[in-house]
Design an enzyme around this catalytic site. Sequence first.
Site, PDB file in Angstrom:
ATOM      1  NE  ARG A 152      -4.172  -1.984   1.120  1.00 43.27           N
ATOM      2  CZ  ARG A 152      -4.348  -2.965   0.232  1.00 43.27           C
ATOM      3  NH1 ARG A 152      -3.697  -2.976  -0.912  1.00 43.27           N
ATOM      4  NH2 ARG A 152      -5.192  -3.951   0.497  1.00 43.27           N
ATOM      5  CB  ILE A 153       4.423   2.031  -0.209  1.00 38.88           C
ATOM      6  CG1 ILE A 153       4.548   1.238   1.084  1.00 38.88           C
ATOM      7  CG2 ILE A 153       5.254   3.312  -0.153  1.00 38.88           C
ATOM      8  CD1 ILE A 153       4.060   1.976   2.336  1.00 38.88           C
TER       9      ILE A 153
END
Length: 210
Positions: free
Chosen positions: A189-190
């Site tokens: 989720r970066i």
Amino acid sequence: MNQKNGKNSLGIDICFEDLDNPIELFKKWFSKAEETEINDPNAVAVATSNKNNQPNVRMVLLKGLSDKGFVFYTNFNSRKGNELKDNQKASMCFHWKSLRRQVRVIGKVEEVSENEADDYFNSRPYKNRIGAWASSQSEILDQRETFLNRIKDFEKKYPDQQNVPRPPHWSGWRLLPEEIEFWLDGEGRIHERLNYKKNNYKWERELLYP
Ligand SMILES: Cc1cc2nc3c(=O)[nH]c(=O)nc-3n(C[C@H](O)[C@H](O)[C@H](O)COP(=O)(O)O)c2cc1C
């Protein structure tokens, strides 16, 4: 913001390129989506809102793109059509699952020219052109039979497949972008987000936290 020593000074993924014009970047992402999506890479959610500020969203197909904006066609008496007549502010969101990418567009709509609408309408298959006459889009339909009969009636009215006029209530809206945001999936989720904002007719770029 220029590329220096081959490295993007914003420190973002190469997929974002290093372009001053977001429409150019959109075109690159879109042609990639055309290669990878199983269908309808031009499918896009369009959000409108009504007089009570109630948001409303549905899918349409992107049918025109230029530096001016993003065009889709519809019935102007439909729910979205009436909402856009009342409030020209709108937003679009593309999601290409195969690429794990999203593009969001925010701005105001304008009606496309009569010529532009005619050209697109005349490029559509006969059935679609008849359907544009027969469907009172978004209105209550008592039974399907009624609609099928209306289709037959308009086929009788316009038997010449080369010559079906465009209904006066059927045309295109062009979303004139004020912001265009590109979102790229990242591991854990970066994610990465690059937002373009129009300032005095010039595009400015900024990164956003994911
Ligand atoms: C993939 C997809 C593409 C669609 N494309 C259009 C379109 O280009 N124009 C349109 O009027 N409706 C299109 N529709 C139907 C709309 O989503 C919607 O049901 C219809 O326009 C009525 O919306 P409204 O009641 O908010 O006006 C599409 C639906 C899907 C699922």
